[in-house]
Design a protein around this motif. Structure first.
Motif, short mmCIF file in Angstrom:
data_model
loop_
_atom_site.label_atom_id
_atom_site.label_comp_id
_atom_site.label_asym_id
_atom_site.label_seq_id
_atom_site.Cartn_x
_atom_site.Cartn_y
_atom_site.Cartn_z
N CYS A 143 0.81 -1.23 0.00
CA CYS A 143 0.00 0.00 0.00
C CYS A 143 0.84 1.28 0.00
CB CYS A 143 -0.98 0.00 1.17
SG CYS A 143 -0.22 0.24 2.78
N CYS A 149 3.07 -4.42 7.59
CA CYS A 149 2.27 -3.20 7.59
C CYS A 149 1.05 -3.34 8.49
CB CYS A 149 1.84 -2.91 6.15
SG CYS A 149 0.76 -1.49 6.00
N CYS A 166 -2.27 -3.25 6.04
CA CYS A 166 -2.63 -4.33 5.12
C CYS A 166 -1.87 -5.62 5.37
CB CYS A 166 -2.42 -3.87 3.67
SG CYS A 166 -0.70 -3.75 3.19
ZN LIG Z 1 0.40 -1.80 3.69
#
Ligand SMILES: [Zn+2]
Length: 177
Positions: free
Chosen positions: A98, A114, A117
């Protein structure tokens, strides 16, 4: 926007990738092309981060803004020493999916994914040290004429970019308010 175009393998993105990987500035027509497309669909205000970086780009941006009947309210110059710039780039991790940006110092040693995500975090190809100094050098060469250009227009605001992100964010909010 650039990284999104690269990831989507858009025609303009493919062109941009070659330049980014070698630590060079992406050519103006590529960036302006992406910006123009985005402005056409933007109904409200917008923030540009990291653009323009050269006087030439600023002049081309003015032409684009005129065409789109838009105007800049303020230009914020985050003033940071070269040492801080290098330190921050070296400590930057980016989500491979992302694009969310992290500071290495904010992460525990076990965290390498992350929080949005779940994808792996990595160091950007152009943040490794051999192209890093080259990028900072190009940036510093161009910044003076750019600052002068917006100073003359009366819309430049210098803000110290040293310190914690939250402090800097508050300084920016103060200006915008
Ligand atoms: Zn991410």
């Amino acid at each position: 926007m650039l990284r999104e175009a690269v990831k989507n393998k858009a025609p303009l993105g493919k062109k941009a990738k070659e330049f980014m990987n070698s630590g060079k500035l992406v050519p103006d027509p590529v960036i302006l092309g992406l910006l123009g497309k985005r402005m056409e669909v933007t109904k409200e205000g917008f923030i540009m981060d990291g653009f323009p970086r050269t006087l030439e780009q600023a002049k081309r941006l003015d032409t684009l803004l005129e065409k789109e009947r838009k105007d800049l309210d303020v230009v914020i110059n985050l003033v940071v020493g070269e040492e801080t710039i290098l330190k921050r780039l070296k400590g930057r991790l980016v989500c491979s999916e992302c694009g969310k940006v992290y500071r290495r110092e904010d992460l525990s040693l076990s965290t390498r994914s992350c929080e949005s995500c779940g994808a792996a975090l990595c160091q950007r190809e152009d943040d490794v040290s051999d192209t890093l100094k080259q990028r900072v050098k190009i940036y510093l060469e161009h910044i003076h004429s750019l600052v002068d250009y917006y100073k003359k227009k009366g819309i430049l605001q210098d803000i110290s970019g040293e310190g914690h992100p939250q402090e800097i964010f508050n300084r920016i909010l103060e200006i915008l308010n």
